[in-house]
Design a protein around this motif. Structure first.
Motif, PDB file in Angstrom:
ATOM      1  N   SER A 182     -66.483  13.054 -11.910  1.00 53.91           N
ATOM      2  CA  SER A 182     -66.748  11.664 -12.309  1.00 53.91           C
ATOM      3  C   SER A 182     -68.132  11.557 -12.945  1.00 53.91           C
ATOM      4  N   ASN A 222     -69.785   8.936 -12.757  1.00 54.72           N
ATOM      5  CA  ASN A 222     -70.493   7.978 -11.897  1.00 54.72           C
ATOM      6  C   ASN A 222     -70.834   8.627 -10.560  1.00 54.72           C
ATOM      7  N   GLY A 275     -69.816   6.244  -7.733  1.00 53.45           N
ATOM      8  CA  GLY A 275     -68.593   5.489  -8.009  1.00 53.45           C
ATOM      9  C   GLY A 275     -67.527   5.661  -6.935  1.00 53.45           C
ATOM     10  N   LYS A 276     -66.315   5.310  -7.309  1.00 49.51           N
ATOM     11  CA  LYS A 276     -65.183   5.320  -6.362  1.00 49.51           C
ATOM     12  C   LYS A 276     -64.800   6.756  -5.962  1.00 49.51           C
ATOM     13  N   THR A 277     -64.876   7.653  -6.929  1.00 52.30           N
ATOM     14  CA  THR A 277     -64.510   9.044  -6.631  1.00 52.30           C
ATOM     15  C   THR A 277     -65.494   9.642  -5.631  1.00 52.30           C
ATOM     16  N   PRO A 324     -61.907  11.015 -11.229  1.00 53.41           N
ATOM     17  CA  PRO A 324     -61.182   9.802 -11.608  1.00 53.41           C
ATOM     18  C   PRO A 324     -60.024  10.183 -12.528  1.00 53.41           C
ATOM     19  N   VAL A 325     -59.037   9.323 -12.626  1.00 49.40           N
ATOM     20  CA  VAL A 325     -57.937   9.536 -13.578  1.00 49.40           C
ATOM     21  C   VAL A 325     -58.350   8.913 -14.908  1.00 49.40           C
ATOM     22  N   TYR A 326     -58.345   9.724 -15.964  1.00 55.64           N
ATOM     23  CA  TYR A 326     -58.640   9.232 -17.312  1.00 55.64           C
ATOM     24  C   TYR A 326     -57.411   9.509 -18.185  1.00 55.64           C
ATOM     25  N   ASN A 327     -56.797   8.460 -18.661  1.00 52.88           N
ATOM     26  CA  ASN A 327     -55.607   8.625 -19.499  1.00 52.88           C
ATOM     27  C   ASN A 327     -54.602   9.582 -18.857  1.00 52.88           C
ATOM     28  N   TYR A 328     -54.320   9.320 -17.598  1.00 51.46           N
ATOM     29  CA  TYR A 328     -53.341  10.073 -16.794  1.00 51.46           C
ATOM     30  C   TYR A 328     -53.771  11.507 -16.494  1.00 51.46           C
ATOM     31  N   CYS A 382     -58.158   5.987  -9.157  1.00 55.09           N
ATOM     32  CA  CYS A 382     -57.551   5.463 -10.386  1.00 55.09           C
ATOM     33  C   CYS A 382     -57.508   3.933 -10.344  1.00 55.09           C
ATOM     34  N   GLY A 383     -57.667   3.357 -11.529  1.00 52.66           N
ATOM     35  CA  GLY A 383     -57.746   1.899 -11.632  1.00 52.66           C
ATOM     36  C   GLY A 383     -56.471   1.216 -11.211  1.00 52.66           C
ATOM     37  N   SER A 392     -50.000   7.787 -13.284  1.00 57.16           N
ATOM     38  CA  SER A 392     -51.419   8.105 -13.059  1.00 57.16           C
ATOM     39  C   SER A 392     -51.576   9.121 -11.951  1.00 57.16           C
ATOM     40  N   ASP A 441     -59.491  -0.860  -9.997  1.00 61.68           N
ATOM     41  CA  ASP A 441     -59.826  -1.966 -10.906  1.00 61.68           C
ATOM     42  C   ASP A 441     -60.041  -3.245 -10.106  1.00 61.68           C
TER      43      ASP A 441
END
Ligand SMILES: Cc1cc2nc3c(=O)[nH]c(=O)nc-3n(C[C@H](O)[C@H](O)[C@H](O)COP(=O)(O)O)c2cc1C
Length: 176
Positions: A10, A12, A15-17, A80-84, A118-119, A125, A154
């Motif tokens: 990530s 971040n 962040g969440k991850t 994090p998941v980015y574009n699956y 993931c959002g 995802s 999200d």
């Protein structure tokens, strides 16, 4: 003492991850090495095909990370998941595992775990990045132990109490 290597993907650092990873690692009593994939120099695969005959590639930080992986008992992908899928630096690293896809596998009894945030919570995802992780762990001669997804980020910033309990329980099983 056993060793765990984490590939943290990530951008971040708080962040969440990272939150999910911290909960998971709170149950780890082993030596821990964490690579922030955004800080590493990982050149993208150029599809030259050299690895079809030689188990070698560019010289960059990939070798250092692989050396830690192959001397570890536990591997954790935290992303994090980015574009699956995975964010670009982690994807670049996974593409660089091509020599291990083309050639024989290393011996090993490592265990691998995927932590992802993931959002949303759509099954795509989750399914795509999990499938990619299974393939990568296989290339790294690592048994895929399981995964945990911090979904719907999200709409929220923390995990519920019961989710925290579940993550810790999984970590205890994984690190045992
Ligand atoms: C470029 C980009 C692509 C994303 N793609 C997805 C996606 O395909 N599916 C999803 O559920 N969330 C997606 N997200 C949301 C992130 O996965 C989510 O915000 C994640 O929890 C961020 O983790 P972090 O706090 O560690 O950065 C995307 C976010 C970004 C910035």
């Amino acid at each position: 003492m056993k060793k765990a290597t984490v590939l943290f993907a990530s951008p971040n650092e708080n962040g969440k991850t990272k939150l999910l990873l911290d909960i998971f690692l709170s149950e780890c009593a082993h030596n821990i090495i964490i690579y922030n994939m955004y800080d590493e120099n990982i050149k993208p695969c150029i599809g030259c095909g050299r690895c079809e005959s030689l188990k070698s590639c560019f010289t960059d930080d990939t070798e250092k990370i692989l050396s830690d992986i192959f001397s570890s008992d536990f591997i954790i992908f935290a992303s994090p998941v980015y574009n699956y899928s995975f964010p670009s630096p982690m994807k670049a690293f996974l593409d660089r595992l091509q020599p291990y896809f083309m050639n024989e596998k290393m011996n090993g009894t490592r265990k691998g775990f995927l932590l992802a945030s993931c959002g949303r919570s759509g099954k795509f995802s989750i399914e795509v990045i999990e499938k990619q992780s299974k393939i990568a762990f296989s290339e790294l001669s690592t048994e895929f132990f399981g995964s945990y997804f911090f979904t719907d980020t999200d709409k929220r910033t923390t995990l519920h109490k019961d989710e925290v309990g579940k993550v810790k329980k999984l970590a205890l099983q994984f690190f045992s």
